[in-house]
Design an enzyme around this catalytic site. Structure first.
Site, PDB file in Angstrom:
ATOM      1  N   ASP A 174       0.850  -1.199   0.000  1.00 50.68           N
ATOM      2  CA  ASP A 174       0.000   0.000   0.000  1.00 50.68           C
ATOM      3  C   ASP A 174       0.887   1.251   0.000  1.00 50.68           C
ATOM      4  O   ASP A 174       1.838   1.346   0.775  1.00 50.68           O
ATOM      5  CB  ASP A 174      -0.894  -0.024   1.260  1.00 50.68           C
ATOM      6  CG  ASP A 174      -1.961   1.048   1.219  1.00 50.68           C
ATOM      7  OD1 ASP A 174      -3.118   0.724   0.892  1.00 50.68           O
ATOM      8  OD2 ASP A 174      -1.638   2.223   1.521  1.00 50.68           O
ATOM      9  N   HIS A 187      -4.812  14.431  -9.313  1.00 45.86           N
ATOM     10  CA  HIS A 187      -5.085  13.020  -9.557  1.00 45.86           C
ATOM     11  C   HIS A 187      -4.231  12.434 -10.682  1.00 45.86           C
ATOM     12  O   HIS A 187      -3.798  11.289 -10.618  1.00 45.86           O
ATOM     13  CB  HIS A 187      -6.581  12.888  -9.900  1.00 45.86           C
ATOM     14  CG  HIS A 187      -7.219  11.701  -9.273  1.00 45.86           C
ATOM     15  ND1 HIS A 187      -7.445  10.547  -9.966  1.00 45.86           N
ATOM     16  CD2 HIS A 187      -7.655  11.492  -8.015  1.00 45.86           C
ATOM     17  CE1 HIS A 187      -8.012   9.680  -9.162  1.00 45.86           C
ATOM     18  NE2 HIS A 187      -8.157  10.218  -7.969  1.00 45.86           N
ATOM     19  N   ASP A 191      -1.871   9.300 -10.527  1.00 44.08           N
ATOM     20  CA  ASP A 191      -1.918   8.144 -11.434  1.00 44.08           C
ATOM     21  C   ASP A 191      -0.516   7.792 -11.938  1.00 44.08           C
ATOM     22  O   ASP A 191      -0.158   6.618 -12.061  1.00 44.08           O
ATOM     23  CB  ASP A 191      -2.812   8.450 -12.643  1.00 44.08           C
ATOM     24  CG  ASP A 191      -4.293   8.390 -12.306  1.00 44.08           C
ATOM     25  OD1 ASP A 191      -4.619   8.061 -11.150  1.00 44.08           O
ATOM     26  OD2 ASP A 191      -5.113   8.667 -13.197  1.00 44.08           O
ATOM     27  N   GLU A 217      -4.884   2.349  -4.356  1.00 40.33           N
ATOM     28  CA  GLU A 217      -3.424   2.487  -4.211  1.00 40.33           C
ATOM     29  C   GLU A 217      -2.872   1.263  -3.492  1.00 40.33           C
ATOM     30  O   GLU A 217      -1.918   1.344  -2.743  1.00 40.33           O
ATOM     31  CB  GLU A 217      -3.040   3.795  -3.494  1.00 40.33           C
ATOM     32  CG  GLU A 217      -4.097   4.414  -2.618  1.00 40.33           C
ATOM     33  CD  GLU A 217      -4.254   3.706  -1.289  1.00 40.33           C
ATOM     34  OE1 GLU A 217      -5.187   2.869  -1.212  1.00 40.33           O
ATOM     35  OE2 GLU A 217      -3.491   3.975  -0.350  1.00 40.33           O
TER      36      GLU A 217
HETATM   37  N1  LIG Z   1      -4.535   9.269  -8.431  1.00 40.75           N
HETATM   38  C1  LIG Z   1      -5.258   8.266  -7.983  1.00 40.75           C
HETATM   39  N2  LIG Z   1      -5.588   8.223  -6.682  1.00 40.75           N
HETATM   40  C2  LIG Z   1      -6.305   7.189  -6.226  1.00 40.75           C
HETATM   41  C3  LIG Z   1      -6.735   6.150  -7.062  1.00 40.75           C
HETATM   42  N3  LIG Z   1      -7.434   5.259  -6.309  1.00 40.75           N
HETATM   43  C4  LIG Z   1      -7.433   5.726  -5.048  1.00 40.75           C
HETATM   44  N4  LIG Z   1      -6.760   6.897  -4.975  1.00 40.75           N
HETATM   45  C5  LIG Z   1      -6.529   7.769  -3.822  1.00 40.75           C
HETATM   46  O1  LIG Z   1      -5.688   7.123  -2.892  1.00 40.75           O
HETATM   47  C6  LIG Z   1      -5.840   7.814  -1.668  1.00 40.75           C
HETATM   48  C7  LIG Z   1      -5.779   6.824  -0.535  1.00 40.75           C
HETATM   49  O2  LIG Z   1      -5.682   7.543   0.603  1.00 40.75           O
HETATM   50  P1  LIG Z   1      -5.848   6.939   2.051  1.00 40.75           P
HETATM   51  O3  LIG Z   1      -6.516   5.592   1.980  1.00 40.75           O
HETATM   52  O4  LIG Z   1      -6.493   7.969   2.918  1.00 40.75           O
HETATM   53  O5  LIG Z   1      -4.422   6.640   2.537  1.00 40.75           O
HETATM   54  P2  LIG Z   1      -3.033   7.371   2.405  1.00 40.75           P
HETATM   55  O6  LIG Z   1      -3.135   8.862   2.270  1.00 40.75           O
HETATM   56  O7  LIG Z   1      -2.271   6.669   1.334  1.00 40.75           O
HETATM   57  O8  LIG Z   1      -2.412   7.089   3.831  1.00 40.75           O
HETATM   58  P3  LIG Z   1      -1.870   5.737   4.456  1.00 40.75           P
HETATM   59  O9  LIG Z   1      -2.401   4.581   3.621  1.00 40.75           O
HETATM   60  O10 LIG Z   1      -2.421   5.714   5.829  1.00 40.75           O
HETATM   61  O11 LIG Z   1      -0.399   5.806   4.419  1.00 40.75           O
HETATM   62  C8  LIG Z   1      -7.152   8.583  -1.739  1.00 40.75           C
HETATM   63  O12 LIG Z   1      -6.874   9.954  -1.847  1.00 40.75           O
HETATM   64  C9  LIG Z   1      -7.771   8.103  -3.045  1.00 40.75           C
HETATM   65  O13 LIG Z   1      -8.514   9.102  -3.709  1.00 40.75           O
HETATM   66  C10 LIG Z   1      -6.390   6.227  -8.444  1.00 40.75           C
HETATM   67  O14 LIG Z   1      -6.718   5.378  -9.264  1.00 40.75           O
HETATM   68  N5  LIG Z   1      -5.652   7.302  -8.850  1.00 40.75           N
END
Ligand SMILES: Nc1nc2c(ncn2[C@@H]2O[C@H](COP(=O)(O)OP(=O)(O)OP(=O)(O)O)[C@@H](O)[C@H]2O)c(=O)[nH]1
Length: 298
Positions: A174, A187, A191, A217
């Site tokens: 992750d 975004h 990506d 992610e």
């Molecule tokens: N650019 C992009 N962002 C994505 C995609 N799928 C999910 N996300 C983003 O991934 C982020 C995940 O954030 P969180 O689950 O809050 O976790 P984090 O900020 O990575 O923090 P930790 O996991 O606690 O380290 C969110 O902002 C989602 O919008 C994608 O396909 N593209």
């Protein structure tokens, strides 16, 4: 796990879906054109293709009307031979019950309630089906396996490991603090980061490993023939490779990290869902204890 099985023919891992391979030589294949698993494709290459309800079948078709080992297709010189394996509901070829027959391009093979279409290696349809298959099984952004395809292949691989008492491990990866990346750079830049991480993963996995994007992610790598030590070694290399990668964001090189949770197949984690739960729990510990680290199941 024991190391007793030394027969190399039974130790062959399930071949993970190879990902986009445009331009590669095509093999003949069958495609599900009716019934559960619509669009699913199975290549017929060197070894006979076993079709049936059994987990270990090369083309596993669920359904009560499908026998565990229903039929097989194998190459014989230039021909492809379909053979019924004594199925309760006899295999049918173009609606006629069949024991054994040579397949022709476009033939329909009925297995229980599922209809397969045979596509020869020279068929003009092969390319179309290849594209459809890639779209159905791979993630468009990273070109890694998608979650559904990962689950399907992982189930097969886990069944194989259990059958032959072989080790197998799962890493869930992750991206750390990814939300701030999206928030700060947008975004599209986010990506790009996901694509880059997928590239790093692809460079590190072996041919028999299975890398997938299983969530926004979140990634997974299934490692056949790897015990927890080997998996931890792999995961640490991956963690370090991502940490060393210069991600260009807003015109500047930035460092990003991943956290990784690992679980190994065992009696306690003997199913895919248990294995994923255990790897998730380890991932949670990696996040809780500061991120940018690898944690192995407790
Ligand atoms: N650019 C992009 N962002 C994505 C995609 N799928 C999910 N996300 C983003 O991934 C982020 C995940 O954030 P969180 O689950 O809050 O976790 P984090 O900020 O990575 O923090 P930790 O996991 O606690 O380290 C969110 O902002 C989602 O919008 C994608 O396909 N593209």
């Amino acid at each position: 796990m024991s190391d007793q099985n030394t027969d190399p023919t039974t130790l062959q891992p399930t071949q993970p879906s190879p990902g986009p391979r445009r331009g590669a030589p095509r093999s003949a294949c069958v495609v599900v054109i009716h019934g559960e698993g619509l669009g699913k494709r199975a290549d017929i290459d060197g070894t006979p293709l076993l079709i049936g309800r059994a987990q270990e079948a090369d083309l596993c078709l669920p359904g009560k009307s499908v026998s565990r080992r229903h039929c097989e297709i194998r190459q014989s010189g230039e021909d492809y031979l379909l053979r019924d394996l004594g199925a309760t509901n006899t295999t049918r070829l173009n609606e006629q019950p069949v024991d054994e027959a040579v397949l022709a391009d476009g033939d329909h093979v009925t297995v229980g309630e599922t209809i397969l279409k045979f596509i020869s290696d020279s068929s003009v349809e092969a390319h179309y089906h290849e594209e459809v298959y890639q779209l159905a099984t791979h993630d468009a952004l990273t070109e890694l396996c998608n979650r559904r395809h990962f689950i399907e292949l992982a189930d097969k691989e886990i069944a194989r490991a259990q059958r032959h008492a072989r080790p197998l491990a799962l890493c869930i990866v992750d991206v750390d603090l990814f939300k701030p990346v999206n928030d700060q750079y947008g975004h599209i830049a986010g990506d790009g980061v996901l694509r880059r991480i997928a590239m790093v993963m692809r460079e590190l996995v072996r041919g028999e490993d299975l890398a997938a994007r299983i969530g926004g992610e979140e990634f997974a790598v299934l490692l056949p023939e790897a015990d927890l030590d080997a998996a931890a070694h792999f995961a640490e290399r991956l963690r370090a490779a991502v940490a060393a990668e210069p991600f260009v964001l807003g015109g500047e090189a930035r460092r990003l990290t991943v956290s990784i949770g690992i679980a190994g197949l065992s009696t306690a984690h003997g199913s895919r869902s248990r294995l994923m739960q255990a790897a998730d729990a380890a991932l949670y510990r990696a996040k809780e204890s500061g991120r940018d680290r690898v944690c192995v199941q407790g």
